[in-house]
Design an enzyme around this catalytic site. Sequence first.
Site, PDB file in Angstrom:
ATOM      1  N   GLU A  61       1.119  -1.202   0.200  1.00  0.00           N
ATOM      2  CA  GLU A  61      -0.012   0.072  -0.244  1.00  0.00           C
ATOM      3  C   GLU A  61       1.141   1.692  -0.358  1.00  0.00           C
ATOM      4  O   GLU A  61       0.502   2.640  -0.696  1.00  0.00           O
ATOM      5  CB  GLU A  61      -0.987   0.208   1.203  1.00  0.00           C
ATOM      6  CG  GLU A  61      -2.138  -1.075   1.392  1.00  0.00           C
ATOM      7  CD  GLU A  61      -1.789  -2.146   0.951  1.00  0.00           C
ATOM      8  OE1 GLU A  61      -1.009  -2.774   1.800  1.00  0.00           O
ATOM      9  OE2 GLU A  61      -2.351  -2.877   0.204  1.00  0.00           O
ATOM     10  N   HIS A 130     -11.558  -6.869   6.815  1.00  0.00           N
ATOM     11  CA  HIS A 130     -12.636  -6.274   5.837  1.00  0.00           C
ATOM     12  C   HIS A 130     -12.935  -5.379   5.973  1.00  0.00           C
ATOM     13  O   HIS A 130     -13.827  -5.406   4.701  1.00  0.00           O
ATOM     14  CB  HIS A 130     -13.023  -7.816   5.311  1.00  0.00           C
ATOM     15  CG  HIS A 130     -11.258  -8.621   4.983  1.00  0.00           C
ATOM     16  ND1 HIS A 130     -10.536  -8.965   5.818  1.00  0.00           N
ATOM     17  CD2 HIS A 130     -10.332  -8.445   3.963  1.00  0.00           C
ATOM     18  CE1 HIS A 130      -9.891  -9.864   5.123  1.00  0.00           C
ATOM     19  NE2 HIS A 130      -9.260  -9.259   4.177  1.00  0.00           N
TER      20      HIS A 130
END
Length: 327
Positions: A61, A130
């Site tokens: 990321e 998530h």
Amino acid sequence: MGHVATYIDAIVEAQREEMRRDERVFVMGEDVGIYGGVFKATKGLKDEFGFYRCLDTPISESLIVGAGIGAALMGMRPISEIQFADFIHGAHDQIVNQAAKIFYRTGGTWACPLVIRVPYGGDVGGGMYHSQSVEAWYVHVPGLKIVCPGTPRDAKGLLKAAVRDNNPVLYFEHKKLYRTIKEEIPDDDYVTPIGPAEVRREGRHVTMIAFGLMLQRVLKVAERLSGEGIEAEVIDLRTLLPMDKNTIIESAKKTGKVVVVHEAPKTGGVGGEIASIVAEQAFEYLDGPIVRVCGLDIPHPFHPKMEEFYLPSVERIYEETKKLVEY
């Protein structure tokens, strides 16, 4: 003329149209190319624009955002996709210490036209890694713009506006909304301005403020209350930074009662900021306490029953709002 689109359709359309309009626009992220994205939000873009404008990256990321910042400084207009909001923290330094500060550290001579797409939110059975809603962490950072569309029309319009903005924009897209809502959106090119909130429903007894998935639940509650003679004014924030304070304050003055609904944990959430705005600038008009209906102060649960308990349900929002109206 218009056509019916789901929330995810609107996101794909926005990227495709912006890539056709401006060759400097490109997409990068994990599996966005051949696979079309983990949620298919980039489906078909590699076939039309090729690998160099729909770029698969390593699982990093920090790289996805950092490379986006570098490309933006070189005149490109990147869209960096973070696969799940829960993973964005690996890019925290790039977002907070780099992207957000470039305009200021260069005295306004450099811009950073970077969009970071961030799928977030619960009611998808994803559990604590998530399903998180992490928007509040970035609302605290001057130099960023934060948008959270709650309808397909805004999902497309706000993403197109973000791509054309010269500032770094975090675009939070709710996973539960991808394929559960649809509406008619214009065929023509349009943008939804970053900043203004939208009053989705006029009312006079109570103000309900929400964004993303919670907007849809609040609208259901407002419809139910209307059947009981209670008219709720529903504000869809759409943009969290900069926040449309005027719309919030004027509605609070009008109804005298305010309910804020979001799915992130209550402590340190965006609802606290909204409550402070109302308390500071509309206190004399209030006729009851400012109520926050939020996720619980625990990690997002995995089990369906626990997740249902954790998230603000239509029933919980209804009960808390009814209690405030009767205060």
